[in-house]
Design a protein around this motif. Structure first.
Motif, PDB file in Angstrom:
ATOM      1  N   ASP A 140     128.279  34.065 -55.780  1.00  0.00           N
ATOM      2  CA  ASP A 140     128.926  35.222 -55.148  1.00  0.00           C
ATOM      3  C   ASP A 140     129.745  36.055 -56.112  1.00  0.00           C
ATOM      4  OD1 ASP A 140     127.790  34.554 -52.749  1.00  0.00           O
ATOM      5  OD2 ASP A 140     129.554  33.497 -51.975  1.00  0.00           O
ATOM      6  N   GLY A 141     129.403  35.992 -57.397  1.00  0.00           N
ATOM      7  CA  GLY A 141     130.090  36.837 -58.372  1.00  0.00           C
ATOM      8  C   GLY A 141     129.244  37.975 -58.878  1.00  0.00           C
ATOM      9  N   HIS A 150     138.856  33.372 -54.685  1.00  0.00           N
ATOM     10  CA  HIS A 150     138.720  34.787 -55.065  1.00  0.00           C
ATOM     11  C   HIS A 150     137.307  35.315 -54.811  1.00  0.00           C
ATOM     12  CE1 HIS A 150     139.515  38.431 -57.351  1.00  0.00           C
ATOM     13  NE2 HIS A 150     138.389  38.226 -58.004  1.00  0.00           N
ATOM     14  N   PHE A 151     136.289  34.504 -54.978  1.00  0.00           N
ATOM     15  CA  PHE A 151     134.898  34.910 -54.749  1.00  0.00           C
ATOM     16  C   PHE A 151     134.400  34.456 -53.374  1.00  0.00           C
ATOM     17  CE2 PHE A 151     135.244  34.811 -59.398  1.00  0.00           C
ATOM     18  CZ  PHE A 151     134.763  36.071 -59.703  1.00  0.00           C
ATOM     19  N   GLY A 197     137.215  29.704 -59.315  1.00  0.00           N
ATOM     20  CA  GLY A 197     136.145  30.535 -59.845  1.00  0.00           C
ATOM     21  C   GLY A 197     136.404  30.901 -61.286  1.00  0.00           C
ATOM     22  N   VAL A 198     135.404  31.507 -61.917  1.00  0.00           N
ATOM     23  CA  VAL A 198     135.567  31.942 -63.312  1.00  0.00           C
ATOM     24  C   VAL A 198     134.886  33.296 -63.513  1.00  0.00           C
ATOM     25  CG1 VAL A 198     135.637  29.592 -64.227  1.00  0.00           C
ATOM     26  CG2 VAL A 198     133.473  30.835 -64.170  1.00  0.00           C
ATOM     27  N   SER A 241     146.283  37.845 -63.835  1.00  0.00           N
ATOM     28  CA  SER A 241     145.748  38.577 -62.692  1.00  0.00           C
ATOM     29  C   SER A 241     144.278  38.296 -62.525  1.00  0.00           C
ATOM     30  CB  SER A 241     145.981  40.082 -62.899  1.00  0.00           C
ATOM     31  OG  SER A 241     147.358  40.344 -63.005  1.00  0.00           O
ATOM     32  N   CYS A 242     143.800  38.488 -61.317  1.00  0.00           N
ATOM     33  CA  CYS A 242     142.427  38.086 -61.023  1.00  0.00           C
ATOM     34  C   CYS A 242     141.586  39.263 -60.577  1.00  0.00           C
ATOM     35  CB  CYS A 242     142.407  37.007 -59.949  1.00  0.00           C
ATOM     36  SG  CYS A 242     143.134  37.542 -58.405  1.00  0.00           S
ATOM     37  N   LEU A 243     140.267  39.068 -60.633  1.00  0.00           N
ATOM     38  CA  LEU A 243     139.281  40.084 -60.251  1.00  0.00           C
ATOM     39  C   LEU A 243     139.164  40.133 -58.740  1.00  0.00           C
ATOM     40  CD1 LEU A 243     136.981  41.989 -61.151  1.00  0.00           C
ATOM     41  CD2 LEU A 243     135.473  40.011 -61.091  1.00  0.00           C
TER      42      LEU A 243
END
Length: 1419
Positions: A921-922, A971-972, A1013-1014, A1373-1375
């Motif tokens: 899901d990225g 996050h994803f 996630g990465v 911070s994250c995407l």
């Protein structure tokens, strides 16, 4: 002595010449007359110049050949000349240098070397269907000149037909326009009497005044089927046995098949009224042994029998006495009974066409656009109009009636969906339900005459057993190969005996391959078996197609395999499309006289393009291009002013200026773009999907019944898609119609195009299937392991890329990839991936991202964009177990690797490990939620302690470069299934993430809202940047954590198509080089992108390596896709009126020129009627407080673009400028010097107080309406307080009345106090409102401002959300993914994707697409 020598070489007497033993007067052995005796000429050094003089002297036109080796047989008598030496311009042979005239037989000369000549003749018929019809032209000695129709007589035409061996004249037509090339006309009139042996000897007179009176050129049609009669007891009358005069001999016609339509034509031609019947009976005379077996296919309305289509090829011998007979009415005015078409015939009756009386019926039946009389779209003539039949309920029973009615044998196929093209005019019949025995198709039960609910895309057609088709089969030649004929539903070969030149010429002409050819008997025996349908073909000059040529009857085995005919057509014309990227698009080129040349684009249109596409088997014409759109050609320009009707079989058969005649240069070369005959639809790109072929009108899917892998191989090769890797069936047909192609393809795998493959109608007219066939093609098909030149189960990894073996680069080569290679080769599992020996200089640098369980390497995701060149010798290698059943040691996942050790994956032995790793899901294989497969279930990792060291292990394990971000809080998106790991504490050097220290496998205290996630450095995303356009803008790619532009060199159409398709912007696009230089600076990441049709995303396209500055700023790519459209919103959609309004040019966010968004662009407002009321609405709408000033006259500078609004009139209380009255959008009488502006009191966000010297800005609520509301509210409050006071006083006076009332009152007061306390305390820092129920673990928690998160554990404190919607974690911070839009910043954006930096409006609404997915957007 000199004079004597000269006289010995040159004779002053004109030698008398003749041509002997040829097919006509102007062909044969050259003979001269000397001393009253005819003798021959030896052909020593005989040349075309010598032959030309002979033809000129004899009035036989131009020399077209001088065959040798007893072509006309050896002569007799003396050999008078041993040599001649002509220059080609002499009038007679006597004018040429030649030897002494004597008998050279005494000098050892032989008649085996007699000279021979073939002349064109003095007259020819040009531009018709063959040598026996067309425009009358005579040879002037230099060129062919047309003869005028002025005073041209029928006896003259009779002489011409006889001279050409074309039977008798049947038609003389005038008014044919002269060729545009010169308009010359023969300056004499011929006065033949009809008995002359040739036109040359007919009397002729000069045209009066030297100019022949004419309207056009004379045109003549000759036919062997010219005279017909009905014979009874030796007398000719209006009933009896049908006989025709064939080459001077009366022959009876065979009754099988003989129709009433044919009989009606005979009666009309003889002036005997109409046909009453075609009886059979002993009272008729029996025919002789020579019965004509030709079959006529009349509609019934022709005036002459020779006007009807005729077939003779393969006709069976006629049984003795089975002769055709007719009884005519004998009176043209006789009234026949009216046919009753509305009454269907009884189901069980076998209609006897032969004996049924002919009734008054003007309806006719024909088959159209099938190439021959016995296949095509079914059409009926009624009331003067040809119309069609709808295919609702159309089946073989209906087709049987049509085939029998037309005398075309049995029905092989009942076609639907306008298989032979859509007709026009009425649709006469629908829902036809024939039993198969009716005599006429319109007598079958149906919905009613002219009643239907169809369109012409549903026109019905048939293929009958007498349908014939012709082709040459060759791997690489268009006009040479094994000759095959289609008969009775099957392709079979043709036997070569006797096949004279006239037969070969007929075949070549019919196939559009020139006017002559030869049999090639030196080819080897043909492989395979097939029917050998027909032998003994003997064509005549009067025949216009092979179907008219007499032959032996059809027979499955007519000759031995070594007698199959292989034909080479001489001077054959060929057609091709060049420089268009494939066989079905490009510049049109024709091979003629050994040279490829072009077509001038004058009058070039879609009808011309349609003929080209159909001739090449390339489907429908999509575009007819001009002005050398595919580049300028070279060589001759063969055709100009081409004017096709769209029905021609070959483009050179269309009317034109004439061969080689033009007024063009190569800057005007014509081109076409065709759809192609075959395509793959509904897949990831043009190289995978459902197989569909073009019927001429629509795309029709091919069934999976009997679909073969070799057929798929041909399709992939034709489409430039590599090789077939998968063939799937049972794909549901499209819901639109459920149609299926009515033929099966029988490719052998080596054909260059599907069009050339053998095909047969599906049995019974219906293809057996369970769905549509679907195939996948790939350039990554063949893989091998090579050691010392031998392929085995260990060695250097090589792939066959577009027919060339290339070694793979070892960079990013993983054990998972190696395992797939071993499995694909049947070599067990991968043991290790050691460093390989030095490979070739041409290493293939594409990176594969296999999970390890794929069956084939081509199934793995692959990236090639920006991949750096591979160092010499850095080749990928694999050692496989060599045995699928080999037992490998069990991997120990619970012993962590030493913290300081860098795991060497390349040399590590592969253990038995079913675990796999992936990112989900990225948007691609290098970003997303981390998931691990174990025990058959995919599970996640908890984000407790999750940091960049953990992320590094994941990125390296997946071959995705460095870790850019370690994301938490799902996050994803939240995963499902087990949570396999928690409290992970990797050192960063581990080879597998599951070997890092952790709480233990499957041990955790988390929920899926905490999934880790990465984002790795190899994560890629794509977008277009534009202020006002969707699907158009500056192309940018996200790489290594930063957005950068893309360089536009070379970027061809295939690359554009992939980019636009990946962004969901259509299937095509173009580079815009007219845009100005882009402002700002950014990386220019990648250049030299060269996509292939097999690539399904930009990431798979080879390119130059990633680099920060690969090109100059002026080379940044700006792309416009086919789906380009104005933005509905200037920012992310959906948007409110606030986002459609902005201020520009001021000294703060709340002052400036007013601009509004409309129709995809920003524009200004005219200052007419602009006042403080309008300014107040603008300031309130923007959240900028109170209006201080309404500015006019472009105080903040003139804008550009449209002036969208004028005469705006607001009341001051509207919530949006859109609610105010104004002139219609875009209608104004202003210039930008009148642009309106505003100064507002406040700013959009909280700002510090204004500087000294100015009044403090008031909050927006203290506008005039706000003040009024406050005053009224205060008055109401005072009234309420007075009422409450009075109430309390009244209650106090009543308190003493009873203790019950006192207690009750006290309780009410306590309850009110409790409620008020609760309301006042709402949101207190000490209050919790987010306690979830036990059964809702995965429910999203909404933190109350100012409160800590509820989930503590080992996690750090969660920071509150920022204004821009981005949330920080302990690792940075994250995407933050959104599914709609992105809002990146301007200028340097190295950390935008990671830090959530708020962007400028110029970067709003940007579509993104990441690796292997549909478009993804960021916000």
């Amino acid at each position: 002595i000199l004079l004597k020598s000269f006289l010995s070489c040159v004779s002053f007497a004109v030698l008398e010449l003749r041509l002997k033993d040829g097919a006509h007067r102007c062909e044969g052995r050259v003979e001269v007359k000397h001393q009253g005796e005819w003798g021959t000429v030896e052909d020593m050094d005989w040349s075309l110049e010598d032959a030309s003089v002979v033809c000129r002297q004899l009035g036989c036109g131009a020399a077209i050949g001088f065959p040798r080796a007893a072509y006309s047989g050896p002569g007799l008598g003396p050999i008078w000349l041993s040599y001649t030496s002509c220059e080609g311009v002499e009038s007679t042979v006597s004018d040429c240098r030649h030897s002494n005239i004597k008998d050279y037989r005494n000098d050892s000369s032989s008649h085996d070397w007699d000279a021979r000549v073939v002349c064109s003749g003095f007259v020819r018929l040009a531009g018709g269907d063959g040598p026996c019809s067309g425009r009358v032209e005579v040879y002037s000695g230099e060129a062919w000149i047309p003869v005028s129709d002025g005073n041209f007589t029928f006896p003259t035409a009779q002489v011409i037909c006889a001279e050409l061996g074309c039977g008798k004249v049947v038609s003389v037509l005038g008014h044919e326009l002269f060729r545009e090339s010169d308009g010359q006309v023969w300056a004499e009139e011929f006065r033949c009497e009809g008995e002359e042996p040739e036109l040359w000897v007919c009397p002729r007179v000069p045209c009066p005044g030297g100019t022949c009176h004419h309207i056009g050129a004379a045109q003549v049609v000759c036919s062997a089927y010219s005279e017909v009669r009905l014979m009874t007891n030796g007398s000719s009358q209006c009933e009896g046995q049908v006989e025709m005069n064939i080459s001077g001999r009366w022959r009876v016609l065979c009754a099988s098949p003989w129709s009433l339509a044919n009989a009606n034509v005979v009666c009309r031609q003889l002036g005997c009224g109409v046909a009453i019947s075609t009886p059979r009976g002993p009272h008729l005379l029996e025919g002789g042994d020579q019965i004509l077996t030709a079959r006529f296919h009349c509609l019934g309305a022709e005036s002459f029998l020779w006007s009807c289509p005729v077939t003779a090829l393969g006709g069976p011998d006629c049984s003795h006495g089975n002769t055709a007979s007719v009884i005519c009415s004998g009176n043209q005015t006789q009234v026949l009974p009216q046919c009753s078409d509305s009454m269907a015939e009884s189901a069980g009756s076998e209609a006897s066409v032969e004996s049924a009386p002919y009734c008054s019926d003007s309806r006719q039946l024909r088959l159209v656009d099938g190439g021959v009389p016995c296949a095509g779209r079914v059409e009926i003539l009624d009331q003067g109009s040809w119309g069609t039949i709808c295919d609702d309920g159309w089946d073989l029973d209906d087709a049987r009636v049509v085939c029998r009615q037309l005398g075309c044998g049995e029905a092989l196929n009942a076609t639907a969906s306008a298989h032979f093209g859509a007709g026009s005019g009425p649709i006469w019949l629908d829902d036809l339900n024939c039993t198969g025995n009716e005599s006429h198709v319109w007598r079958c039960p149906s919905r009613g005459w002219g009643q239907h609910d169809c369109r012409h895309k549903q026109d019905a057609g048939v293929i009958c057993s007498e349908f014939l088709a012709l082709r040459m089969v060759s791997e690489d030649q268009q006009c040479a190969g094994w000759l095959e004929v289609f008969y009775n539903g099957t392709w079979g070969s043709v036997c070569r005996s006797p096949m004279e030149d006239i037969t070969v010429s007929m075949i070549c002409r019919q196939l559009g391959c020139g006017d002559s050819g030869t049999l090639n008997s030196s080819v080897g025996l043909r492989e395979g078996s097939r029917p050998r349908w027909v032998d003994g073909i003997r064509c005549r000059k009067t025949d216009t197609s092979l179907w008219q040529c007499p032959s032996d009857p059809w027979n499955y085995t007519s000759c031995s395999p070594k007698e199959e005919a292989y034909i080479l057509c001489a001077g054959s014309r060929q057609l091709r499309l060049v420089d268009g990227g494939g066989p079905c698009a490009g510049r049109v080129e024709i091979l003629n006289q050994g040279s490829w040349g072009t077509i001038c684009d004058y009058s070039w249109n879609m009808k011309d393009a349609h003929v080209v596409c159909r001739q090449l088997g390339c489907g429908e014409a999509l575009d007819a291009t001009r002005s050398s759109s595919f580049g300028a050609g070279s060589g001759p320009i063969w055709l100009d002013n081409v004017k096709c009707t769209g029905k021609e079989s070959h483009v050179w058969r269309c009317p034109s200026r004439g061969w080689g005649k033009h007024y063009c240069d190569h800057s005007e070369d014509a081109g076409v773009i065709c759809s192609g005959f075959v395509r793959l639809a509904g897949g990831d790109g043009p190289c995978s999907g459902r197989v569909e072929v073009h019927s001429g009108e629509a795309w029709t899917p091919v069934s999976d019944g009997n679909f073969t892998f070799p057929t798929a191989q041909v399709i992939c090769a034709e489409l430039g898609c590599g090789k077939a890797v998968s063939v799937l069936g049972q794909v549901p047909f499209r819901e639109s119609d459920g149609r299926v192609w009515a033929e099966e393809f029988r490719c052998e795998g080596e054909e260059p195009k599907l069009w050339w493959c053998p095909r047969v109608p599906c049995p019974g007219g219906t293809c057996h299937h369970s769905g549509a066939v679907q195939i996948a093609c790939s350039v990554y098909t063949d893989v091998r392991l090579l050691t010392n030149g031998s392929s085995q189960c260990e060695g250097q990894v090589e792939m066959n890329i577009s027919g060339r073996w290339r070694a793979l680069c070892a960079s990013h080569w993983s054990l998972a990839n190696a395992n797939v290679v071993c499995r694909q080769l049947g070599c067990g599992v991968a043991i290790s991936t050691p460093n390989g020996a030095e490979g070739s200089d041409q290493l293939w640098k594409a990176r594969f991202h296999c999970s390890g369980t794929e069956s084939f390497l081509w199934k793995c995701p692959v990236t090639a964009l920006g991949v750096p060149d591979c160092s010499h010798g850095n080749t990928a290698s694999v050692i496989c177990s060599g045995n699928q059943t080999q037992v490998l040691p069990q991997c120990d996942h619970f012993v962590s690797e030493p913290a300081g050790s860098a795991a060497s994956e390349e040399s590590a032995p592969y253990c038995s490990d079913s675990r796999q790793l992936r990112l989900v899901d990225g948007g691609g294989p290098c970003a997303g939620r981390v998931e691990i497969l174990d025990q058959g279930s995919w599970g996640t990792i908890c984000d407790d302690g999750w940091d960049l060291d953990d992320a590094r292990v994941v990125c390296r394990q997946l071959g995705c470069g460095e870790a850019l971000n370690a994301t938490g809080y799902a996050h994803f998106g939240a995963g499902s299934g087990p949570i396999w790991l928690d409290d992970l504490n990797c050192a960063g050097n581990e080879s597998h993430v599951w070997t890092c220290p952790s709480r233990g496998w499957g041990q955790h205290d988390c929920r899926h809202k905490e999934d880790a996630g990465v984002i790795c450095s190899e994560f890629l995303a794509l977008r277009m940047v534009s202020e006002d356009q969707e699907c158009a803008g500056w192309l940018e790619v996200f790489y290594n954590g930063t957005w950068g532009s893309v360089c536009r060199s070379p970027m061809d159409d295939v690359t554009m198509s992939i980019i636009c398709r990946q962004l969901g912007c259509g299937d095509s696009g173009s580079l815009n080089t007219s845009v100005g230089l882009r402002e700002g600076s950014r990386p220019r990441w990648v250049d030299l992108i060269q996509c292939r049709k097999t690539d399904t995303s930009l990431w798979q396209c080879p390119s130059g390596p990633w680099k920060y500055s690969l090109c100059s700023p002026k080379e940044e790519a700006y792309i416009s896709c086919a789906g380009r459209r104005p933005k509905r919103c200037p920012t992310a959609a959906p948007c409110t009126d606030r986002e459609k309004l902005r201020l520009r040019g001021g000294d703060s966010e709340c002052s400036g020129r007013v601009e509004v968004w409309h129709s995809g662009s920003w524009g200004t407002v005219c200052d007419d009627s602009w006042s403080l009321a309008e300014a107040e609405v603008v300031c309130q709408q923007l959240g900028c407080g109170q209006a201080l000033e309404a500015v006019q006259a472009a105080t903040f500078g003139p804008g550009n673009g449209s002036i969208w609004l004028d005469e705006v009139r607001c009341g001051g209380r509207e919530s949006s400028l859109w609610d105010c009255a104004a002139e219609p959008w875009g209608q104004s009488d202003c210039k930008h010097e009148e642009d309106a502006g505003v100064r507002c009191s406040g700013v959009r966000t909280t700002l510090p107080p204004t500087t000294a010297g100015t009044s403090n800005s008031l909050p927006g609520i203290f506008s005039l309406p706000g003040v009024l509301c406050l005053i009224l509210g205060a008055l109401l409050f005072l009234v309420l307080m007075i009422l409450v006071t009075q109430l309390l006083r009244w209650r106090a006076e009543r308190r003493a009345l009873s203790s019950y009332e006192d207690a009750l009152a006290e309780a009410v007061y306590e309850e009110l106090d409790y409620v008020l306390t609760q309301k006042e305390g709402l949101g207190s820092p000490n209050q919790r409102t987010d306690v979830p129920a036990e059964n809702y673990d995965d429910a999203e928690e909404v933190p109350v401002p100012g409160t800590p998160p509820t989930s503590q554990g080992s996690k750090e404190e969660v920071l509150p959300e920022k204004d821009d919607g981005m949330r920080s974690s302990q690792t940075g911070s994250c995407l933050n993914f959104s599914r709609e839009a992105a809002d990146p910043g301007e200028g340097e954006e190295s950390l935008w994707l990671l830090q959530g930096k708020k962007g400028d409006a110029g970067y709003d609404d940007v579509e993104l697409s990441a690796l292997g997915t549909s478009p993804v957007t960021f916000s």
